[in-house]
Motif scaffolding. Structure first.
Motif, PDB file in Angstrom:
ATOM      1  N   VAL A  97       0.860  -1.182   0.000  1.00  0.00           N
ATOM      2  CA  VAL A  97       0.000   0.000   0.000  1.00  0.00           C
ATOM      3  C   VAL A  97       0.896   1.232   0.000  1.00  0.00           C
ATOM      4  CG1 VAL A  97      -1.952  -1.140   1.112  1.00  0.00           C
ATOM      5  CG2 VAL A  97      -0.187  -0.099   2.527  1.00  0.00           C
ATOM      6  N   GLY A  98       0.302   2.428   0.071  1.00  0.00           N
ATOM      7  CA  GLY A  98       1.154   3.609  -0.019  1.00  0.00           C
ATOM      8  C   GLY A  98       0.525   4.861   0.545  1.00  0.00           C
ATOM      9  N   SER A  99       1.303   5.926   0.555  1.00  0.00           N
ATOM     10  CA  SER A  99       0.838   7.270   0.885  1.00  0.00           C
ATOM     11  C   SER A  99       1.200   8.178  -0.293  1.00  0.00           C
ATOM     12  CB  SER A  99       1.512   7.810   2.143  1.00  0.00           C
ATOM     13  OG  SER A  99       1.234   7.017   3.268  1.00  0.00           O
ATOM     14  N   ILE A 100       0.350   9.181  -0.571  1.00  0.00           N
ATOM     15  CA  ILE A 100       0.566  10.094  -1.698  1.00  0.00           C
ATOM     16  C   ILE A 100       0.520  11.526  -1.183  1.00  0.00           C
ATOM     17  CG2 ILE A 100      -0.152  10.725  -4.042  1.00  0.00           C
ATOM     18  CD1 ILE A 100      -1.914   8.170  -4.016  1.00  0.00           C
ATOM     19  N   PHE A 101       1.436  12.371  -1.675  1.00  0.00           N
ATOM     20  CA  PHE A 101       1.526  13.760  -1.243  1.00  0.00           C
ATOM     21  C   PHE A 101       1.627  14.697  -2.442  1.00  0.00           C
ATOM     22  CE2 PHE A 101       3.391  11.020   1.946  1.00  0.00           C
ATOM     23  CZ  PHE A 101       2.844  11.481   3.135  1.00  0.00           C
ATOM     24  N   GLY A 102       0.822  15.748  -2.445  1.00  0.00           N
ATOM     25  CA  GLY A 102       0.947  16.829  -3.414  1.00  0.00           C
ATOM     26  C   GLY A 102       1.301  18.107  -2.671  1.00  0.00           C
ATOM     27  N   ILE A 103       2.327  18.782  -3.117  1.00  0.00           N
ATOM     28  CA  ILE A 103       2.802  19.999  -2.447  1.00  0.00           C
ATOM     29  C   ILE A 103       2.492  21.184  -3.355  1.00  0.00           C
ATOM     30  CG2 ILE A 103       4.806  21.164  -1.445  1.00  0.00           C
ATOM     31  CD1 ILE A 103       6.055  18.330  -1.122  1.00  0.00           C
ATOM     32  N   TYR A 104       1.530  22.007  -2.939  1.00  0.00           N
ATOM     33  CA  TYR A 104       1.007  23.099  -3.755  1.00  0.00           C
ATOM     34  C   TYR A 104       1.495  24.455  -3.246  1.00  0.00           C
ATOM     35  CZ  TYR A 104      -2.219  19.505  -5.465  1.00  0.00           C
ATOM     36  OH  TYR A 104      -2.757  18.372  -6.023  1.00  0.00           O
ATOM     37  N   GLU A 105       1.651  25.379  -4.184  1.00  0.00           N
ATOM     38  CA  GLU A 105       2.099  26.735  -3.851  1.00  0.00           C
ATOM     39  C   GLU A 105       0.949  27.511  -3.215  1.00  0.00           C
ATOM     40  OE1 GLU A 105       5.130  29.599  -3.744  1.00  0.00           O
ATOM     41  OE2 GLU A 105       5.327  27.734  -4.891  1.00  0.00           O
ATOM     42  N   GLY A 111      -3.485  21.997 -10.809  1.00  0.00           N
ATOM     43  CA  GLY A 111      -2.310  21.364 -11.380  1.00  0.00           C
ATOM     44  C   GLY A 111      -1.178  22.355 -11.617  1.00  0.00           C
ATOM     45  N   ARG A 112      -1.534  23.588 -11.973  1.00  0.00           N
ATOM     46  CA  ARG A 112      -0.495  24.603 -12.206  1.00  0.00           C
ATOM     47  C   ARG A 112       0.184  25.029 -10.904  1.00  0.00           C
ATOM     48  NH1 ARG A 112      -4.858  26.107 -15.390  1.00  0.00           N
ATOM     49  NH2 ARG A 112      -4.529  25.914 -17.641  1.00  0.00           N
ATOM     50  N   GLY A 113      -0.544  24.908  -9.797  1.00  0.00           N
ATOM     51  CA  GLY A 113       0.021  25.286  -8.513  1.00  0.00           C
ATOM     52  C   GLY A 113       0.818  24.187  -7.840  1.00  0.00           C
ATOM     53  N   LEU A 114       0.814  22.992  -8.424  1.00  0.00           N
ATOM     54  CA  LEU A 114       1.523  21.862  -7.827  1.00  0.00           C
ATOM     55  C   LEU A 114       3.028  22.013  -8.068  1.00  0.00           C
ATOM     56  CD1 LEU A 114       1.153  19.100  -6.402  1.00  0.00           C
ATOM     57  CD2 LEU A 114       1.010  18.066  -8.679  1.00  0.00           C
ATOM     58  N   ARG A 115       3.787  22.134  -7.001  1.00  0.00           N
ATOM     59  CA  ARG A 115       5.229  22.361  -7.118  1.00  0.00           C
ATOM     60  C   ARG A 115       6.036  21.064  -7.015  1.00  0.00           C
ATOM     61  NH1 ARG A 115       4.635  25.791  -9.978  1.00  0.00           N
ATOM     62  NH2 ARG A 115       6.900  25.981 -10.000  1.00  0.00           N
ATOM     63  N   ALA A 116       5.518  20.093  -6.271  1.00  0.00           N
ATOM     64  CA  ALA A 116       6.249  18.836  -6.073  1.00  0.00           C
ATOM     65  C   ALA A 116       5.257  17.758  -5.670  1.00  0.00           C
ATOM     66  CB  ALA A 116       7.328  18.997  -4.998  1.00  0.00           C
ATOM     67  N   ALA A 117       5.687  16.519  -5.796  1.00  0.00           N
ATOM     68  CA  ALA A 117       4.843  15.386  -5.420  1.00  0.00           C
ATOM     69  C   ALA A 117       5.730  14.258  -4.920  1.00  0.00           C
ATOM     70  CB  ALA A 117       4.007  14.913  -6.610  1.00  0.00           C
ATOM     71  N   ALA A 118       5.122  13.397  -4.119  1.00  0.00           N
ATOM     72  CA  ALA A 118       5.859  12.248  -3.586  1.00  0.00           C
ATOM     73  C   ALA A 118       4.879  11.143  -3.253  1.00  0.00           C
ATOM     74  CB  ALA A 118       6.646  12.650  -2.336  1.00  0.00           C
ATOM     75  N   TYR A 119       5.384   9.929  -3.242  1.00  0.00           N
ATOM     76  CA  TYR A 119       4.590   8.821  -2.722  1.00  0.00           C
ATOM     77  C   TYR A 119       5.509   7.831  -2.021  1.00  0.00           C
ATOM     78  CZ  TYR A 119       5.954   6.001  -6.852  1.00  0.00           C
ATOM     79  OH  TYR A 119       6.652   5.316  -7.817  1.00  0.00           O
ATOM     80  N   VAL A 120       4.918   7.097  -1.084  1.00  0.00           N
ATOM     81  CA  VAL A 120       5.630   6.082  -0.316  1.00  0.00           C
ATOM     82  C   VAL A 120       5.025   4.732  -0.648  1.00  0.00           C
ATOM     83  CG1 VAL A 120       6.309   5.303   1.988  1.00  0.00           C
ATOM     84  CG2 VAL A 120       5.943   7.758   1.553  1.00  0.00           C
ATOM     85  N   VAL A 121       5.863   3.706  -0.779  1.00  0.00           N
ATOM     86  CA  VAL A 121       5.398   2.332  -0.954  1.00  0.00           C
ATOM     87  C   VAL A 121       5.786   1.545   0.296  1.00  0.00           C
ATOM     88  CG1 VAL A 121       5.442   0.253  -2.363  1.00  0.00           C
ATOM     89  CG2 VAL A 121       5.796   2.486  -3.436  1.00  0.00           C
ATOM     90  N   TYR A 122       4.766   1.002   0.969  1.00  0.00           N
ATOM     91  CA  TYR A 122       4.986   0.135   2.128  1.00  0.00           C
ATOM     92  C   TYR A 122       4.864  -1.299   1.643  1.00  0.00           C
ATOM     93  CZ  TYR A 122       3.639   4.597   4.192  1.00  0.00           C
ATOM     94  OH  TYR A 122       3.548   5.940   4.492  1.00  0.00           O
ATOM     95  N   GLY A 123       5.993  -1.894   1.330  1.00  0.00           N
ATOM     96  CA  GLY A 123       6.019  -3.251   0.809  1.00  0.00           C
ATOM     97  C   GLY A 123       7.094  -4.046   1.502  1.00  0.00           C
ATOM     98  N   PRO A 124       7.651  -5.077   0.838  1.00  0.00           N
ATOM     99  CA  PRO A 124       8.773  -5.797   1.436  1.00  0.00           C
ATOM    100  C   PRO A 124       9.916  -4.853   1.819  1.00  0.00           C
ATOM    101  CG  PRO A 124       7.950  -6.963  -0.485  1.00  0.00           C
ATOM    102  CD  PRO A 124       7.240  -5.638  -0.451  1.00  0.00           C
ATOM    103  N   LEU A 231      -3.418  14.416  -9.493  1.00  0.00           N
ATOM    104  CA  LEU A 231      -2.458  15.469  -9.845  1.00  0.00           C
ATOM    105  C   LEU A 231      -1.037  15.153  -9.369  1.00  0.00           C
ATOM    106  CD1 LEU A 231      -4.545  18.751  -9.365  1.00  0.00           C
ATOM    107  CD2 LEU A 231      -4.282  17.306 -11.393  1.00  0.00           C
ATOM    108  N   PRO A 232      -0.844  14.666  -8.128  1.00  0.00           N
ATOM    109  CA  PRO A 232       0.535  14.302  -7.747  1.00  0.00           C
ATOM    110  C   PRO A 232       1.164  13.266  -8.680  1.00  0.00           C
ATOM    111  CG  PRO A 232      -0.829  14.476  -5.792  1.00  0.00           C
ATOM    112  CD  PRO A 232      -1.760  14.592  -6.967  1.00  0.00           C
ATOM    113  N   PHE A 233       0.401  12.243  -9.049  1.00  0.00           N
ATOM    114  CA  PHE A 233       0.973  11.241  -9.956  1.00  0.00           C
ATOM    115  C   PHE A 233       1.140  11.795 -11.373  1.00  0.00           C
ATOM    116  CE2 PHE A 233       0.380   7.673  -6.952  1.00  0.00           C
ATOM    117  CZ  PHE A 233       1.574   7.023  -7.190  1.00  0.00           C
ATOM    118  N   ALA A 234       0.301  12.751 -11.764  1.00  0.00           N
ATOM    119  CA  ALA A 234       0.472  13.374 -13.077  1.00  0.00           C
ATOM    120  C   ALA A 234       1.814  14.091 -13.154  1.00  0.00           C
ATOM    121  CB  ALA A 234      -0.670  14.351 -13.347  1.00  0.00           C
ATOM    122  N   LEU A 235       2.163  14.817 -12.096  1.00  0.00           N
ATOM    123  CA  LEU A 235       3.457  15.508 -12.088  1.00  0.00           C
ATOM    124  C   LEU A 235       4.597  14.503 -12.160  1.00  0.00           C
ATOM    125  CD1 LEU A 235       4.469  18.582 -10.026  1.00  0.00           C
ATOM    126  CD2 LEU A 235       5.993  16.616 -10.089  1.00  0.00           C
TER     127      LEU A 235
END
Length: 283
Positions: A97-105, A111-124, A231-235
């Protein structure tokens, strides 16, 4: 921005511990869009809220699990929108599973205000992918002492091999079904776990393919939320050399949600698959 990314690493470690050690059952609550919350959803949301609440760069946070915006620091530079535990419904069978983050200005929640994005994968292994505008995504992995190190720079090939079609097939349009069938006829491999993060992570690290969640008769506007997921995954996909569009062919990063919990149909892929989608949909 580096301060925020360091906090995300800490969040990843804490949620990973919660997944391994805490109750996997349902709470008595629902989230902002009516989905039943697992106790892990609530715990993950609390970890993120607590960790980001003392970051001076953060103006406000918006969680998929909450109805309202939560102010943090009026002088902060960023709004962080997040899905605390994407794919939580499959955590009881020990899927990733995971966590998703969008960092907006500021207050620019588009989408234009999205400056950065990240996601975490909790797996093996515990892994993190981060991307900022103008730079390729970085794939990081947590080591034996809990320190994250960069494993690779993520770059999609022109064409992939994986096909991850979301939604219930009985509700798909004939156009979408014919498109998905055409990819399988070309030899694409089915990869769909029910978790957005692990499925998109696999496509990114394996070099390409398609993840789709269309508008369908049961969900005309799609299921995936713009600010927290699409939007985070789009970036990240665009930064990796791919594309991310809706079923009308519009870049997801050009969309402007009217409400913080708005959803959208979405297609993430290498350039070849997105071109095939446009052709199939007559765009």
């Amino acid at each position: 921005m580096l301060t925020v990314f360091e906090k995300l690493k800490h969040i990843a470690q804490e949620i990973d511990k919660a997944i391994k050690n805490e109750d996997l059952g349902y709470s008595e609550n629902q989230n902002a869009t009516g989905d039943e919350q697992l106790k892990l959803d609530v715990a993950s949301d609390a970890i993120i809220e607590h960790t980001l609440s003392d970051v001076s760069l953060v103006k406000q946070i918006i969680s998929e699990e909450k109805e309202e915006i939560m102010p943090i620091n009026p002088d902060g530079k960023y709004t962080i929108c997040y899905d605390p535990l994407d794919g939580s419904s499959i955590v009881d069978v020990n899927f990733s599973v995971g966590s998703i983050f969008g960092i907006y200005e500021g207050d620019n929640l588009t989408g234009r205000g999205l400056r950065a994005a990240a996601y975490v994968v909790y797996g093996p292994r515990l892994e993190l992918v981060v991307a900022t505008r103008g730079h390729r995504p970085r794939h990081l992995r947590s080591g034996t002492r809990g320190l994250f190190s960069t494993r690779s720079i993520v770059q999609l090939k022109e064409k992939g091999k994986l096909n991850a079609p979301g939604g219930t097939q009985k509700y798909w349009s004939p156009t979408h079904k014919a498109f998905i069938d055409s990819l399988f006829a070309e030899g694409y491999r089915l990869r769909y776990s029910g978790g957005m993060v692990p499925d998109l992570h696999q496509i990114l690290l394996k070099g390409g393919g398609l993840f789709s969640y269309p508008g369908a008769s049961d969900r005309p506007k799609g299921k995936l939320r713009m600010l927290f997921e699409a939007l985070p995954f789009a970036l990240i996909f665009e930064a990796a050399g791919g594309e991310a569009i809706d079923e009308q062919g519009r870049r997801l990063l050009d969309l402007e949600p009217e409400h913080i919990h708005d959803t959208t149909p979405c297609f993430f892929g290498s350039r070849y698959e997105i071109a095939k989608m446009r052709e199939a949909y007559g765009l």
